[in-house]
Design an enzyme around this catalytic site. Structure first.
Site, short mmCIF file in Angstrom:
data_model
loop_
_atom_site.label_atom_id
_atom_site.label_comp_id
_atom_site.label_asym_id
_atom_site.label_seq_id
_atom_site.Cartn_x
_atom_site.Cartn_y
_atom_site.Cartn_z
N PRO A 108 23.85 -1.65 14.42
CA PRO A 108 25.03 -0.81 14.22
C PRO A 108 25.66 -0.25 15.49
CG PRO A 108 23.42 -0.34 12.53
CD PRO A 108 22.77 -1.29 13.48
N ARG A 114 35.05 -3.95 15.24
CA ARG A 114 36.37 -4.48 14.91
C ARG A 114 37.51 -3.61 15.43
NH1 ARG A 114 34.80 -2.55 9.57
NH2 ARG A 114 34.06 -4.64 9.05
N ASN A 147 29.29 -10.20 11.22
CA ASN A 147 29.40 -10.07 9.77
C ASN A 147 30.62 -9.22 9.43
OD1 ASN A 147 27.98 -10.37 7.02
ND2 ASN A 147 28.40 -8.16 7.11
N GLU A 148 31.64 -9.84 8.83
CA GLU A 148 32.85 -9.14 8.40
C GLU A 148 33.49 -8.32 9.52
OE1 GLU A 148 32.39 -6.91 4.83
OE2 GLU A 148 31.61 -8.59 3.68
N GLU A 248 26.94 -13.13 0.44
CA GLU A 248 26.67 -12.02 -0.48
C GLU A 248 27.41 -12.33 -1.78
OE1 GLU A 248 28.06 -8.35 1.16
OE2 GLU A 248 26.84 -8.50 2.97
N TYR A 280 23.29 -9.89 -3.79
CA TYR A 280 23.21 -8.54 -3.24
C TYR A 280 22.81 -7.60 -4.37
CZ TYR A 280 24.59 -4.41 -0.62
OH TYR A 280 24.59 -3.21 0.05
#
Length: 526
Positions: A108, A114, A147-148, A248, A280
């Site tokens: 994290p 982003r 991831n995303e 997911e 998930y």
């Protein structure tokens, strides 16, 4: 990404059969195969929520791995690991149960953000360390570089930084003579889906993904292949040339979940395109996605979702193709057009190189104090890098939309602020010599006698006075990762890359699970 708290911590794929001898898995076209017999590989996984390293907790592994085996798990995804921890026992337990690991490289506080994307030495060192730590385990299947990260039109430029991470991690694996292993990306199901999929698959193969994960929650309760838009997504990826799977899935708008989508995912309409998917999540949390709960006595209770998923998985018999008779015809995607909805440049940030950054700092006449605080770095960045105050940061800024990157944009924060301090100091020396405190910044900076010779002189000259030149032939970077990876070789017929596998025949499912304390977990089926 549907996490109960912060970034997910781990995931687990469930094995279709009992564990057997390891067998390399190879990628050919858009399929995974067992190298020894050419059987197609499919699987499942699940994932967790907090930055707690699940592979470092042997007691939790001993408790949860047998339960994962009951769900026929063949792979787990770990969202964040501690690269300094020992993972021998958990990886052994997983291997004995026929379970692979796909690991996210970030965590994290040290990954590509982003909102303010960077690809710098701190993040790269973290990614290298995770590779070094896990590559020695034969049941490490691959790595996710992000991831995303891009999820809205206003942050698409962040994808340029993730793609640079894919490029550099792939190059690092080769440079260390590690066994071939895949590096991929996991995305979300939104309006940018087509552009993202094209971007990570287009251009130079050295910077494109080896596999692609897709997070999707559109099949809720009693739905259908068409109504859930699974049909649309399958058509969209029908010409993708690397393996793609649901990273997911498992909508919980209708409860308890009945997992009817499992039959579609492993049925004839989808197995031609998809290599399975991730359910998930494993542990129950406030978001109500769990398959099990863990009590204060450390005992696990199966929830109705666990029973429903187990039942659905038992019904599927996915069919695959034989590697020898499979002749892939799909080709890489064309890069997406840049417009109001897609801004990421095809030109990527430079590869982080601490030797280049060290050369830069040596050449400066004004540099940061050794003990400069994070607060001072942030405050001075905000001032010096504001265009209204001058042009002091061209050499350290990176713009994923324009594709313009300072030669030192990949350096760490202290090195970058040193560049900005020096740019201001030199400007004041030329234009305002009466300013005797130009290299002070309230005690955050100090003067030094800048010098650069040999290779360092070449680096500084190539970067130029503005720091915007392209540095080629840079000194080799010094080792910054924790090490611990044993190099090995693996070759497979007709393979682009080879990763270890178990001889389990057609794997039908995996659970992607957090096995750290009471945190939750999600699930992916490959």
């Amino acid at each position: 990404m549907r996490f109960g708290s912060t970034l997910a911590a781990a995931a687990t794929l469930v094995a279709a059969c009992t564990a057997a001898d390891l067998d390399p898995i190879v990628i050919k076209g858009s399929k995974f195969f067992y190298n020894s017999n050419g059987t197609e590989f499919n699987g499942t996984t699940s994932g967790g929520t907090e930055y707690t390293d699940p592979l470092a907790d042997r007691d939790a592994c001993a408790r949860d791995v047998p339960l994962l085996a009951q769900l026929r798990t063949n792979t787990i995804r770990v969202y964040a690991v501690d690269p300094t921890a020992n993972h021998d026992e958990c990886m052994r337990l997983l291997s004995d149960a026929g379970i692979y690991v796909i690991a996210d490289l970030g965590e994290p506080t040290n990954s590509i953000n982003r909102d303010s994307p960077q690809w710098n030495q701190e993040i790269y060192s973290r990614y290298e360390a995770v590779v070094d730590n896990l590559i020695k385990y034969s049941n490490t299947l691959g790595f996710f570089a992000g991831n995303e990260v891009t999820n809205l039109p206003n942050n698409t430029e962040a994808s340029a930084f993730v793609k640079a991470a894919v490029r550099d991690v792939k190059a690092y694996i080769v440079s260390q003579d590690y066994r071939p292993i895949g590096v991929g990306y996991a995305t979300n199901d939104d309006d940018q889906r087509t552009d993202i999929a094209q971007y990570f698959n287009c251009g130079d193969p050295s910077s494109s993904i080896d596999f692609y994960g897709y997070n999707i929650y559109s099949w809720c309760g009693e739905s259908s292949y068409r109504e859930s838009q699974y049909q649309d997504r399958t058509q969209e990826f029908s010409d993708y040339n690397v393996p793609v799977f649901f990273a997911e899935y498992g909508c919980n708008e209708a409860q308890p979940r009945i997992f009817e989508e499992v039959g579609a995912l492993y049925g004839p309409d989808m197995t031609e395109v998809w290599s399975g998917g991730i359910v998930y999540m494993y542990y129950q949390e406030a978001n109500d996605y769990g398959l099990v709960t863990v009590g204060s006595d450390d005992q696990v209770t199966r929830l109705p979702d666990f029973t429903a998923l187990s039942s659905q998985i038992a019904r599927v018999t996915p069919s695959g193709v034989d590697m020898g008779s499979y002749s892939p015809t799909n080709r890489p995607q064309a890069c997406p057009s840049r417009d109001s909805a897609w801004a990421a440049s095809e030109r990527l940030p430079p590869t982080p190189n601490n030797a280049v950054c060290s050369c830069m700092v040596q050449s400066l006449n004004c540099t940061a104090q050794d003990d400069i605080s994070d607060e001072d770095i942030t405050t001075n960045f905000d001032y010096l890098c504001d265009p209204n105050n001058g042009e002091f940061c061209s050499g350290i800024l990176a713009n994923g939309s324009t594709g313009v990157y300072g030669a030192y944009s990949m350096c760490n924060a202290k090195e970058r602020i040193s560049w900005a301090f020096n740019a201001f100091f030199e400007d004041q020396s030329r234009n305002n010599p009466q300013n005797t405190d130009a290299c002070n910044f309230r005690g955050a900076a100090r003067t030094q006698r800048g010098q650069a010779s040999g290779d360092c002189r070449n680096v500084v000259n190539q970067a130029g006075g503005s720091g915007t030149g392209i540095v080629t032939g840079a000194p080799a970077p010094s080792s910054t990762s924790s090490g611990g990876g044993a190099a090995s070789s693996s070759t497979g017929a007709a393979s682009v890359l080879a990763v270890p596998s178990f001889s389990l025949g057609m794997l039908q499912m995996a659970v992607y699970v957090t096995i750290a304390g009471l945190v939750g977990a999600g699930m992916i089926i490959l």
